[in-house]
Design a protein around this motif. Structure first.
Motif, PDB file in Angstrom:
ATOM      1  N   ALA A  16       0.834  -1.204   0.000  1.00 57.74           N
ATOM      2  CA  ALA A  16       0.000   0.000   0.000  1.00 57.74           C
ATOM      3  C   ALA A  16       0.868   1.254   0.000  1.00 57.74           C
ATOM      4  N   ARG A  17       1.914   1.215   0.814  1.00 59.26           N
ATOM      5  CA  ARG A  17       2.792   2.388   0.869  1.00 59.26           C
ATOM      6  C   ARG A  17       3.502   2.594  -0.452  1.00 59.26           C
ATOM      7  N   GLU A  18       3.903   1.467  -1.053  1.00 60.30           N
ATOM      8  CA  GLU A  18       4.581   1.525  -2.342  1.00 60.30           C
ATOM      9  C   GLU A  18       3.708   2.248  -3.361  1.00 60.30           C
ATOM     10  N   LEU A  19       2.427   1.834  -3.393  1.00 66.20           N
ATOM     11  CA  LEU A  19       1.475   2.461  -4.320  1.00 66.20           C
ATOM     12  C   LEU A  19       1.351   3.955  -4.036  1.00 66.20           C
ATOM     13  N   LEU A  20       1.294   4.261  -2.739  1.00 68.92           N
ATOM     14  CA  LEU A  20       1.144   5.655  -2.327  1.00 68.92           C
ATOM     15  C   LEU A  20       2.326   6.492  -2.815  1.00 68.92           C
ATOM     16  N   VAL A  21       3.517   5.914  -2.694  1.00 68.90           N
ATOM     17  CA  VAL A  21       4.712   6.629  -3.131  1.00 68.90           C
ATOM     18  C   VAL A  21       4.665   6.879  -4.635  1.00 68.90           C
ATOM     19  N   TRP A  22       4.275   5.824  -5.377  1.00 64.90           N
ATOM     20  CA  TRP A  22       4.180   5.996  -6.827  1.00 64.90           C
ATOM     21  C   TRP A  22       3.127   7.033  -7.201  1.00 64.90           C
ATOM     22  N   ALA A  23       2.006   6.975  -6.500  1.00 64.10           N
ATOM     23  CA  ALA A  23       0.942   7.941  -6.780  1.00 64.10           C
ATOM     24  C   ALA A  23       1.439   9.359  -6.505  1.00 64.10           C
ATOM     25  N   GLY A  24       2.202   9.502  -5.412  1.00 61.39           N
ATOM     26  CA  GLY A  24       2.761  10.801  -5.080  1.00 61.39           C
ATOM     27  C   GLY A  24       3.657  11.317  -6.190  1.00 61.39           C
ATOM     28  N   TRP A  25       4.536  10.439  -6.691  1.00 61.58           N
ATOM     29  CA  TRP A  25       5.428  10.835  -7.779  1.00 61.58           C
ATOM     30  C   TRP A  25       4.637  11.234  -9.017  1.00 61.58           C
ATOM     31  N   LEU A  26       3.623  10.408  -9.334  1.00 60.15           N
ATOM     32  CA  LEU A  26       2.813  10.675 -10.519  1.00 60.15           C
ATOM     33  C   LEU A  26       2.168  12.047 -10.409  1.00 60.15           C
ATOM     34  N   LEU A  27       1.600  12.307  -9.218  1.00 56.39           N
ATOM     35  CA  LEU A  27       0.935  13.587  -8.996  1.00 56.39           C
ATOM     36  C   LEU A  27       1.929  14.738  -9.146  1.00 56.39           C
ATOM     37  N   GLY A  28       3.089  14.566  -8.512  1.00 55.43           N
ATOM     38  CA  GLY A  28       4.098  15.617  -8.561  1.00 55.43           C
ATOM     39  C   GLY A  28       4.554  15.906  -9.977  1.00 55.43           C
ATOM     40  N   VAL A  29       4.837  14.825 -10.724  1.00 57.18           N
ATOM     41  CA  VAL A  29       5.342  15.006 -12.080  1.00 57.18           C
ATOM     42  C   VAL A  29       4.289  15.648 -12.968  1.00 57.18           C
ATOM     43  N   SER A  30       3.039  15.200 -12.819  1.00 60.29           N
ATOM     44  CA  SER A  30       2.025  15.786 -13.700  1.00 60.29           C
ATOM     45  C   SER A  30       1.772  17.246 -13.343  1.00 60.29           C
ATOM     46  N   LEU A  31       1.868  17.546 -12.047  1.00 62.09           N
ATOM     47  CA  LEU A  31       1.720  18.943 -11.627  1.00 62.09           C
ATOM     48  C   LEU A  31       2.802  19.805 -12.264  1.00 62.09           C
ATOM     49  N   PHE A  32       4.029  19.257 -12.244  1.00 61.88           N
ATOM     50  CA  PHE A  32       5.142  20.003 -12.825  1.00 61.88           C
ATOM     51  C   PHE A  32       4.919  20.218 -14.318  1.00 61.88           C
ATOM     52  N   ILE A  33       4.499  19.143 -15.014  1.00 59.08           N
ATOM     53  CA  ILE A  33       4.280  19.270 -16.459  1.00 59.08           C
ATOM     54  C   ILE A  33       3.203  20.305 -16.742  1.00 59.08           C
ATOM     55  N   PHE A  34       2.166  20.284 -15.904  1.00 61.62           N
ATOM     56  CA  PHE A  34       1.086  21.255 -16.075  1.00 61.62           C
ATOM     57  C   PHE A  34       1.625  22.678 -15.925  1.00 61.62           C
ATOM     58  N   CYS A  35       2.411  22.894 -14.861  1.00 58.06           N
ATOM     59  CA  CYS A  35       2.982  24.225 -14.627  1.00 58.06           C
ATOM     60  C   CYS A  35       3.833  24.645 -15.813  1.00 58.06           C
ATOM     61  N   TRP A  36       4.665  23.715 -16.246  1.00 66.05           N
ATOM     62  CA  TRP A  36       5.579  24.020 -17.338  1.00 66.05           C
ATOM     63  C   TRP A  36       4.813  24.422 -18.591  1.00 66.05           C
ATOM     64  N   GLN A  37       3.764  23.665 -18.878  1.00 66.85           N
ATOM     65  CA  GLN A  37       3.026  23.951 -20.110  1.00 66.85           C
ATOM     66  C   GLN A  37       2.288  25.268 -20.044  1.00 66.85           C
ATOM     67  N   THR A  38       1.771  25.588 -18.859  1.00 64.59           N
ATOM     68  CA  THR A  38       1.115  26.883 -18.714  1.00 64.59           C
ATOM     69  C   THR A  38       2.092  28.010 -19.030  1.00 64.59           C
ATOM     70  N   ILE A  39       3.302  27.860 -18.487  1.00 64.76           N
ATOM     71  CA  ILE A  39       4.301  28.902 -18.731  1.00 64.76           C
ATOM     72  C   ILE A  39       4.709  28.917 -20.200  1.00 64.76           C
ATOM     73  N   ALA A  40       4.912  27.726 -20.745  1.00 66.36           N
ATOM     74  CA  ALA A  40       5.358  27.636 -22.136  1.00 66.36           C
ATOM     75  C   ALA A  40       4.341  28.295 -23.066  1.00 66.36           C
ATOM     76  N   ALA A  41       3.054  28.142 -22.729  1.00 66.52           N
ATOM     77  CA  ALA A  41       2.014  28.720 -23.580  1.00 66.52           C
ATOM     78  C   ALA A  41       2.085  30.242 -23.584  1.00 66.52           C
ATOM     79  N   ASN A  42       2.583  30.821 -22.482  1.00 63.94           N
ATOM     80  CA  ASN A  42       2.651  32.273 -22.377  1.00 63.94           C
ATOM     81  C   ASN A  42       4.028  32.814 -22.727  1.00 63.94           C
ATOM     82  N   THR A  43       4.831  32.003 -23.376  1.00 65.01           N
ATOM     83  CA  THR A  43       6.199  32.414 -23.656  1.00 65.01           C
ATOM     84  C   THR A  43       6.387  32.610 -25.157  1.00 65.01           C
ATOM     85  N   THR A  44       7.074  33.685 -25.488  1.00 69.85           N
ATOM     86  CA  THR A  44       7.414  33.889 -26.892  1.00 69.85           C
ATOM     87  C   THR A  44       8.750  33.200 -27.139  1.00 69.85           C
TER      88      THR A  44
END
Lengths: 269, 268, 274
Positions: A16-44
């Motif tokens: 269960a903890r293993e799954l939780l750790v993976w889920a945490g990583w997944l959430l973190g990485v997707s959050l980062f990608i989301f942030c990055w893309q938002t910025i990239a969209a507003n960048t010339t």
């Protein structure tokens, strides 16, 4: 347990903890990608691709520094140091009582006074000195005074926070010993609490002064006095050779203040 | 014991500075400095008098913050600030992990150490805002300049503190893992990481907090985010909107301090 | 067999910690190394697996010259030399099992060790060792939750899991109470005879050493001044080894502590910058 033939398995974490750790990583990485893309969209991206050339160009235009300009910087530099120093002194004077009101072991009331003190601390800390500067310039007009108060308002929270944490960590037995002599509240503070927090008090003040020197170099960008005013003016007229002189002046001031603060802190701790 | 009669002895409390000469010198210097510093202030009492009225208006604005009128601008600025904060913290920390390792004297060879210390010193030497001015000049207006600014500032902050933490680790635990014949990466994983992990997590959360606060500032010089919105509000004397933005910033900082307190307590 | 040939160590400060030590330890023999603080006992042990780099002289493990190995070969040879430390030197924030398994780091690749995927046999051995040292039910605890004696048992299990030929034991009982000290020494000597391990045990408690080992080597100021059976350790010999009290070392310790306390306060201040 071991030795009777069955295979013992060891896992670092439960499934269960293993799954939780993976889920945490997944959430973190997707959050980062989301942030990055938002910025990239507003960048010339054209400008970004062009950046190395622009940087080289600016660098080119910054040398050689226009040394004759340095003579004009003494006044603004003096203002900058005054903003930092007077602001620090003022903030320490204001922060000390707030720290005593915020520390659990010295506050008169944990229900009413402490939350209020903590609110002052967090508000002061949340708002950058440059924003305080912006605000004060709007209210009392541009100048050194706005800068001093900007530094003061930003530093109150910082100093008070470190100070009240130091007060909460004091040795309570010393307080009891002084209280047992029949001392009143003020005497307990001066004889039992103050000597214990003195190193933290001095260290924090000097440390904040060092930070404030850095911060006061840019306050001029919003009109709050000091060398930042010259920086802003030089950038506005694209005088890059003056900018490099200003940057060198800032750099040396910061190095000196860091050295002083390190020396003093070493002496008091 | 001497024969000095009791009443002839005096006792003075020991001063902070033993030598009375230095004490006096210091006091005089401080007095002269304060006098000349205060003297050089040009205080325009008229302007301040007008300002006090405006200050009261502003304080009153906190009682009636206006979230609505410019909500579009506020929410866009806020979203930009938050995404900038998140991305810059991740990028900055990812870059500063190897730099922090390299800047720790006890594990890095001399050339690597000097190089990494140099990078850290360089990125720490200027205020975020000055960096932001340059990155805006390089990358143009918008959140990308802010992102780069905050990432660079994070490297200086995080790399330095991480290196100091590694230098302060328990050398015996590190020795023990070395003695098993572990390779360098294994050594980092088993001996160094467990010792510095709580600090890494604590510092990351702290830096996230700082980056959010700084993201409000880079906007003032064109680096995108809530700072630009705030700047506009002040320029137009829209104190209610400015108050609303400041309240949002304070709220987010409070929330993040509360959450990071919870997380830090758990990872100890 | 372990053989030291004219092993010397000079620290940068200029003091000679070891002055040409010659020593042979046959397979399966447990040797106690006694001597006053500062005699070079810890340095000697650390020079054998080159945690401290000797200034001159050679170390041979069987036919291999340890002092001539490159870093890769050195790591392979370190696997054959298990080390047990004074303050246990466990990785405090890892679990007991992870600490024991870290003894196998020299055998598995980085990725395997990173994901904690150790071979099944290794895990079995680790469980057996934990049972042998009496810590079976604690395997999932964090190392800093254990008592001193328990921690040292974990340290022993870690060293044994390396499948060593020789144990280098540095003051294993210095931080333990007298009863636990005996238990730990008994455990070490039992494990050595069960597995035919040679061992060099640094120990300052002479009586404890006499109880559990077959041979005692006395070290004074970096030189071997006694080498013989425990019974030959007369009072005259002890005086020769220990001589007068060594007060200097104690003083250094206090200064060290004060400095450390001062530095940690500095650290806290720095941590708040930004």
């Amino acid at each position: 347990m071991a030795g009777d033939g069955e295979l013992l398995v060891w896992r670092r974490r439960t499934r269960a903890r293993e799954l939780l750790v993976w889920a945490g990583w997944l959430l973190g990485v997707s959050l980062f990608i989301f942030c990055w893309q938002t910025i990239a969209a507003n960048t010339t991206w054209y400008f970004v691709a062009d950046a190395p050339r622009v940087a080289a160009d600016i660098g080119d235009r910054m040398v050689p520094p226009k040394w004759s300009y340095a003579a004009k910087l003494w006044g603004p530099l003096w203002d900058t140091i005054n903003i930092a120093t007077l602001g620090t002194i003022l903030s320490v004077l204001l922060a000390t009582p707030i720290a005593f009101l915020a520390a659990t072991n010295t506050t008169p009331s944990t229900r009413f006074v402490r939350p209020l003190a903590l609110l002052i601390i967090v508000s002061s800390r949340s708002i950058n000195s440059l924003i305080w500067g912006l605000l004060l310039v709007t209210i009392i007009g541009p100048g050194v005074v706005a800068g001093i108060f900007a530094i003061t308002f930003r530093s109150i929270g910082f100093v008070a926070k470190l100070l009240y944490e130091a007060i909460e960590e004091i040795d309570q037995r010393q307080v009891e010993a002084i209280a047992a002599t029949g001392a009143n509240g003020g005497q307990v503070i001066t004889f039992a609490i103050w000597p214990q927090i003195l190193p933290a008090f001095a260290g924090t003040s000097v440390f904040r002064w060092d930070i404030n020197i850095r911060e006061s170099t840019v306050l001029g960008l919003v009109g709050a006095g000091g060398i930042g005013l010259e920086l802003q003016a030089s950038i506005n007229i694209v005088a890059w050779q003056q900018v490099s002189v200003i940057l060198l002046a800032i750099l040396s001031t910061v190095i000196v203040s860091e050295w002083v603060s390190a020396k003093v802190r070493h002496a008091v701790i | 014991m001497t024969d000095t009669p009791f009443d002839a002895r005096t006792w003075r409390p020991p001063g902070l500075i033993r030598s009375s000469l230095w004490r006096w010198l210091l006091a005089v210097t401080v007095a002269i400095y304060l006098a000349s510093a205060l003297g050089s202030l040009e205080i325009n009492w008229l302007r301040i008098g007008q300002g006090l009225g405006r200050g009261v208006t502003f304080l009153a604005a906190f009682a009636t913050p206006d979230f609505v009128t410019h909500w579009r601008d506020i929410s866009e600025g806020l979203a930009e600030s938050l995404t900038m904060t998140g991305a810059a913290t991740v990028i900055g920390i990812a870059l500063s992990l190897p730099i922090g390792l390299g800047a720790a004297r006890n594990i890095a060879p001399m050339p690597v150490y000097l190089f990494c210390r140099g990078v850290v010193a360089l990125s720490r030497s200027f205020q975020e805002v000055i960096l932001a001015i340059f990155f805006v000049a390089m990358f143009g207006f918008g959140p990308f300049a802010g992102l780069v600014t905050l990432s660079v500032a994070t490297i200086g902050f995080f790399g330095k503190l991480l290196a100091e933490e590694i230098e302060a680790m328990d050398p015996v635990q590190a020795e023990a893992v070395q003695a098993t014949g572990a390779g360098w990466l294994q050594w980092i994983d088993y001996a160094v990481t467990p010792q510095v992990m709580p600090r890494i997590i604590g510092l990351s959360l702290y830096r996230l907090d700082i980056n959010f606060r700084e993201s409000a500032v880079v906007g003032i010089v064109g680096g995108g985010g809530i700072g630009a919105t705030l700047n506009t509000a002040f320029d137009r004397y829209e104190f209610e909107t400015a108050a609303a933005i400041l309240l949002i910033i304070i709220g987010i900082v409070m929330l993040s301090e509360y959450l990071s307190g919870l997380i830090r307590a758990r990872v100890q | 067999m372990l053989r030291l040939h004219r092993l010397s160590k000079q620290y940068q400060a200029g003091d000679d910690a070891l002055k040409g030590v010659d020593l042979e330890v046959p397979d399966g023999q447990v040797v106690a190394l006694i001597g006053p603080s500062g005699a070079g006992k810890s340095t000697l042990i650390r020079c054998i697996n080159r945690l401290v780099e000797p200034s001159s002289g050679q170390v041979f493990l069987d036919d291999e010259e340890v002092t001539a190995l490159g870093s890769r070969r050195l790591r392979r040879t370190r696997r054959r030399m298990g080390m047990i430390f004074q303050e246990y030197a466990l990785i405090e924030r890892l679990t007991v099992m992870e600490n024991v398994l870290s003894g196998q780091l020299g055998y598995v690749g980085f990725l395997r060790s990173y994901f904690r995927r150790f071979p099944t046999e290794t895990v079995q051995q680790a469980f057996q060792l934990l049972e042998r040292v009496g810590l079976t039910e604690h395997y999932d605890k964090r190392a800093d939750e254990l008592s001193g004696g328990q921690r040292q048992r974990v340290g022993i299990a870690r060293a044994i899991l390396q499948q060593p030929d020789i144990l280098l034991v540095d003051e294993p009982t210095a931080s333990l109470d007298p009863r636990t000290s005996r238990q730990i020494m008994r455990l070490i000597s039992e494990l050595c005879s069960e597995r035919q391990l040679a061992a060099i045990v640094n120990i300052h408690d002479v009586t404890l050493a006499q109880m559990f080992v077959a041979r005692i080597v006395g070290l004074r100021e970096g030189e071997v001044v006694f080498d013989g059976k425990p019974d030959d350790l007369t009072n005259e010999v002890l005086t020769e080894i220990y001589g007068e009290e060594d007060w200097q070392t104690a003083n250094d310790r206090t200064e060290e502590k004060e400095r450390a306390a001062k530095e940690s306060l500095e650290e806290q201040m720095k941590g708040l910058s930004g």
